[in-house]
Design an enzyme around this catalytic site. Structure first.
Site, PDB file in Angstrom:
ATOM      1  N   LYS A   1      77.370  70.682 -20.716  1.00 54.00           N
ATOM      2  CA  LYS A   1      77.211  70.028 -22.029  1.00 54.00           C
ATOM      3  C   LYS A   1      75.721  69.966 -22.369  1.00 54.00           C
ATOM      4  CE  LYS A   1      81.074  67.066 -23.139  1.00 54.00           C
ATOM      5  NZ  LYS A   1      81.947  68.188 -22.901  1.00 54.00           N
TER       6      LYS A   1
ATOM      7  N   ASP B   1      79.081  74.165 -23.451  1.00 50.20           N
ATOM      8  CA  ASP B   1      80.017  73.456 -24.320  1.00 50.20           C
ATOM      9  C   ASP B   1      79.336  73.201 -25.665  1.00 50.20           C
ATOM     10  OD1 ASP B   1      81.887  73.321 -22.315  1.00 50.20           O
ATOM     11  OD2 ASP B   1      81.511  71.235 -21.796  1.00 50.20           O
TER      12      ASP B   1
ATOM     13  N   GLN C   1      83.489  75.738 -32.816  1.00 50.57           N
ATOM     14  CA  GLN C   1      84.592  74.864 -33.218  1.00 50.57           C
ATOM     15  C   GLN C   1      85.167  75.266 -34.578  1.00 50.57           C
ATOM     16  OE1 GLN C   1      81.509  72.140 -33.015  1.00 50.57           O
ATOM     17  NE2 GLN C   1      82.246  71.006 -31.242  1.00 50.57           N
TER      18      GLN C   1
ATOM     19  N   ARG D   1      83.854  81.015 -26.740  1.00 50.78           N
ATOM     20  CA  ARG D   1      85.101  80.239 -26.621  1.00 50.78           C
ATOM     21  C   ARG D   1      85.380  79.578 -27.976  1.00 50.78           C
ATOM     22  NH1 ARG D   1      83.849  75.100 -23.571  1.00 50.78           N
ATOM     23  NH2 ARG D   1      83.843  76.388 -21.718  1.00 50.78           N
TER      24      ARG D   1
ATOM     25  N   ALA E   1      86.514  68.889 -31.041  1.00 55.16           N
ATOM     26  CA  ALA E   1      86.916  67.584 -30.515  1.00 55.16           C
ATOM     27  C   ALA E   1      86.173  66.421 -31.185  1.00 55.16           C
ATOM     28  CB  ALA E   1      86.650  67.560 -29.012  1.00 55.16           C
TER      29      ALA E   1
ATOM     30  N   HIS F   1      95.439  74.700 -26.108  1.00 59.12           N
ATOM     31  CA  HIS F   1      96.747  74.529 -25.456  1.00 59.12           C
ATOM     32  C   HIS F   1      97.875  74.869 -26.402  1.00 59.12           C
ATOM     33  CE1 HIS F   1      93.858  71.503 -23.866  1.00 59.12           C
ATOM     34  NE2 HIS F   1      94.145  72.180 -22.788  1.00 59.12           N
TER      35      HIS F   1
HETATM   36  P1  FAD Z   1      96.205  70.570 -30.487  1.00 57.96           P
HETATM   37  O1  FAD Z   1      95.909  70.958 -31.891  1.00 57.96           O
HETATM   38  O2  FAD Z   1      95.670  69.261 -29.991  1.00 57.96           O
HETATM   39  O3  FAD Z   1      97.734  70.643 -30.224  1.00 57.96           O
HETATM   40  C1  FAD Z   1      98.506  71.753 -30.658  1.00 57.96           C
HETATM   41  C2  FAD Z   1      99.699  71.926 -29.762  1.00 57.96           C
HETATM   42  O4  FAD Z   1      99.261  72.257 -28.417  1.00 57.96           O
HETATM   43  C3  FAD Z   1     100.560  70.693 -29.606  1.00 57.96           C
HETATM   44  O5  FAD Z   1     101.448  70.522 -30.679  1.00 57.96           O
HETATM   45  C4  FAD Z   1     101.246  70.988 -28.273  1.00 57.96           C
HETATM   46  O6  FAD Z   1     102.279  71.925 -28.462  1.00 57.96           O
HETATM   47  C5  FAD Z   1     100.141  71.653 -27.458  1.00 57.96           C
HETATM   48  N1  FAD Z   1      99.404  70.629 -26.705  1.00 57.96           N
HETATM   49  C6  FAD Z   1      98.182  70.149 -26.961  1.00 57.96           C
HETATM   50  N2  FAD Z   1      97.820  69.224 -26.041  1.00 57.96           N
HETATM   51  C7  FAD Z   1      98.861  69.092 -25.203  1.00 57.96           C
HETATM   52  C8  FAD Z   1      99.131  68.276 -24.059  1.00 57.96           C
HETATM   53  N3  FAD Z   1      98.246  67.389 -23.609  1.00 57.96           N
HETATM   54  N4  FAD Z   1     100.299  68.422 -23.424  1.00 57.96           N
HETATM   55  C9  FAD Z   1     101.227  69.306 -23.863  1.00 57.96           C
HETATM   56  N5  FAD Z   1     101.039  70.096 -24.953  1.00 57.96           N
HETATM   57  C10 FAD Z   1      99.874  69.995 -25.610  1.00 57.96           C
HETATM   58  N6  FAD Z   1      85.973  70.846 -27.949  1.00 57.96           N
HETATM   59  C11 FAD Z   1      84.684  70.797 -28.386  1.00 57.96           C
HETATM   60  O7  FAD Z   1      84.409  70.247 -29.460  1.00 57.96           O
HETATM   61  N7  FAD Z   1      83.671  71.365 -27.641  1.00 57.96           N
HETATM   62  C12 FAD Z   1      83.914  72.026 -26.474  1.00 57.96           C
HETATM   63  O8  FAD Z   1      82.985  72.528 -25.837  1.00 57.96           O
HETATM   64  C13 FAD Z   1      85.263  72.123 -26.022  1.00 57.96           C
HETATM   65  N8  FAD Z   1      85.576  72.811 -24.898  1.00 57.96           N
HETATM   66  C14 FAD Z   1      86.897  72.976 -24.566  1.00 57.96           C
HETATM   67  C15 FAD Z   1      87.218  73.785 -23.469  1.00 57.96           C
HETATM   68  C16 FAD Z   1      88.546  74.053 -23.181  1.00 57.96           C
HETATM   69  C17 FAD Z   1      88.883  74.935 -22.029  1.00 57.96           C
HETATM   70  C18 FAD Z   1      89.587  73.481 -23.985  1.00 57.96           C
HETATM   71  C19 FAD Z   1      91.024  73.756 -23.711  1.00 57.96           C
HETATM   72  C20 FAD Z   1      89.266  72.653 -25.028  1.00 57.96           C
HETATM   73  C21 FAD Z   1      87.934  72.381 -25.333  1.00 57.96           C
HETATM   74  N9  FAD Z   1      87.583  71.560 -26.404  1.00 57.96           N
HETATM   75  C22 FAD Z   1      86.271  71.498 -26.809  1.00 57.96           C
HETATM   76  C23 FAD Z   1      88.607  70.687 -27.042  1.00 57.96           C
HETATM   77  C24 FAD Z   1      89.192  71.293 -28.309  1.00 57.96           C
HETATM   78  O9  FAD Z   1      88.238  71.278 -29.344  1.00 57.96           O
HETATM   79  C25 FAD Z   1      90.429  70.497 -28.787  1.00 57.96           C
HETATM   80  O10 FAD Z   1      90.041  69.191 -29.110  1.00 57.96           O
HETATM   81  C26 FAD Z   1      91.563  70.407 -27.783  1.00 57.96           C
HETATM   82  O11 FAD Z   1      91.704  71.593 -27.051  1.00 57.96           O
HETATM   83  C27 FAD Z   1      92.886  70.122 -28.514  1.00 57.96           C
HETATM   84  O12 FAD Z   1      93.259  71.195 -29.348  1.00 57.96           O
HETATM   85  P2  FAD Z   1      94.371  72.291 -28.939  1.00 57.96           P
HETATM   86  O13 FAD Z   1      94.014  73.560 -29.605  1.00 57.96           O
HETATM   87  O14 FAD Z   1      94.422  72.364 -27.468  1.00 57.96           O
HETATM   88  O15 FAD Z   1      95.747  71.760 -29.447  1.00 57.96           O
END
Ligand code: FAD
Length: 276
Positions: free
Chosen positions: A73, A105, A135, A156, A161, A200
């Protein structure tokens, strides 16, 4: 000691426990992105200490033969103290990285320019051994992706977030999803590999696999420790999968964040503990 309920999301307090976790992931064909928990240091002392901890971690990774990289970070290694502190510490980390990949990050929008500038310089100097996160919720990201297309590193794409002001960020979930899809489509068309799908979301991952089939561009999938782990193992049978693995003594605020962004996480962690 980390209580069992938090240990679904955090690999332990020491680098040794993080490496043990990485080893067990490797057995299932999943690679590890190790992240020492820590952020927003106002003084240079702790920022330098965490940079040093990353240097030691990189030495441990080189010695251990595990498939792992690190993710740092910016505010953990000095961005809140000054851009030059961040740059110096990142240089120190990347200089010590050998063959191990180093991710940066992305934090809130006030850090985007400094993070991308440092990334771009290090990516050129180290022949692509570094990566950066961008992002989809930020309106500027499409332009940033255009700028990053020819930089020799990895990018990435995440949804974002941080709670950003609406003048500069999409607030509506569907709009963020649309921007994420647009970003993916652009990357698969214009990038020469180096694409990391940090999500995810099954719909985004499926879209990425379709784009991969259409364009043939290499990509990897990245997910957090403790989130959709069965899907990670299943995807790893066909694709390159990396799990983001936080560790360190600052685990409480990280665990709190996971629970606040998705209350089911608490239930999920509790169930996992009860079922042993
Ligand atoms: P969401 O939009 O939260 O969810 C969409 C769908 O994904 C859900 O409907 C569900 O089907 C599935 N899902 C999501 N979470 C779950 C769960 N806990 N259990 C089961 N199913 C789930 N953000 C930053 O701002 N800066 C960064 O440097 C950063 N690095 C990251 C690195 C990695 C490897 C990952 C995975 C995320 C990172 N993030 C970072 C966070 C990212 O910005 C999102 O806030 C976070 O990943 C949630 O978004 P999503 O795309 O996973 O899914």
């Amino acid at each position: 000691m980390i209580p069992p309920i938090a240990s679904k999301f955090v690999a332990g307090e020491s680098p040794a426990t993080a490496l043990d976790h990485a080893r067990s992931l490797n057995e299932r064909n999943v690679n590890a992105i190790l992240n020492l928990l820590g952020e927003h240091y106002d003084d240079r002392g702790p920022a330098d200490e965490d940079a040093e901890a990353y240097v030691r971690l990189l030495e441990d990774i080189e010695r251990s033969n595990v498939s792992a990289c690190v993710s740092v970070k910016p505010s953990q290694v000095g961005l809140d103290v000054g851009e030059h502190v961040y740059r110096e510490n990142m240089e120190r980390i990347v200089d010590a990285s050998g063959d191990t990949f180093v991710w940066m990050d992305m934090e809130d929008h006030e850090t985007t320019d400094a993070t991308l500038d440092t990334y771009e310089r290090l990516a050129h100097e180290h022949d692509g051994g570094v990566g950066v996160c961008v992002q989809a919720n930020l309106k500027r990201t499409r332009e940033d992706l255009e700028r990053l297309a020819d930089v020799p590193g990895k990018v990435r794409l995440v949804k974002g977030a941080y709670d950003e002001p609406e003048e500069i960020a999409y607030k509506d979930k569907e709009r963020v999803n649309e921007a994420y899809r647009d970003g993916l489509a652009f990357m698969f068309e214009e990038f020469d590999g180096g694409i990391a799908v940090g999500s995810h979301d099954p719909a985004m991952i499926e879209y990425a696999t379709e784009l991969h089939e259409e364009h043939g561009t290499d990509f990897e999938i990245q997910m957090l420790m403790g989130v959709r782990e069965d899907a990670q193992y299943e995807l790893a049978e066909e694709y390159e999968v990396w799990q983001y693995v936080p560790y360190g003594d600052k685990w409480l605020s990280y665990f709190y964040r996971r629970v606040m962004e998705r209350k089911e996480n608490l239930l999920f962690a509790a169930r996992a503990v009860l079922s042993g």
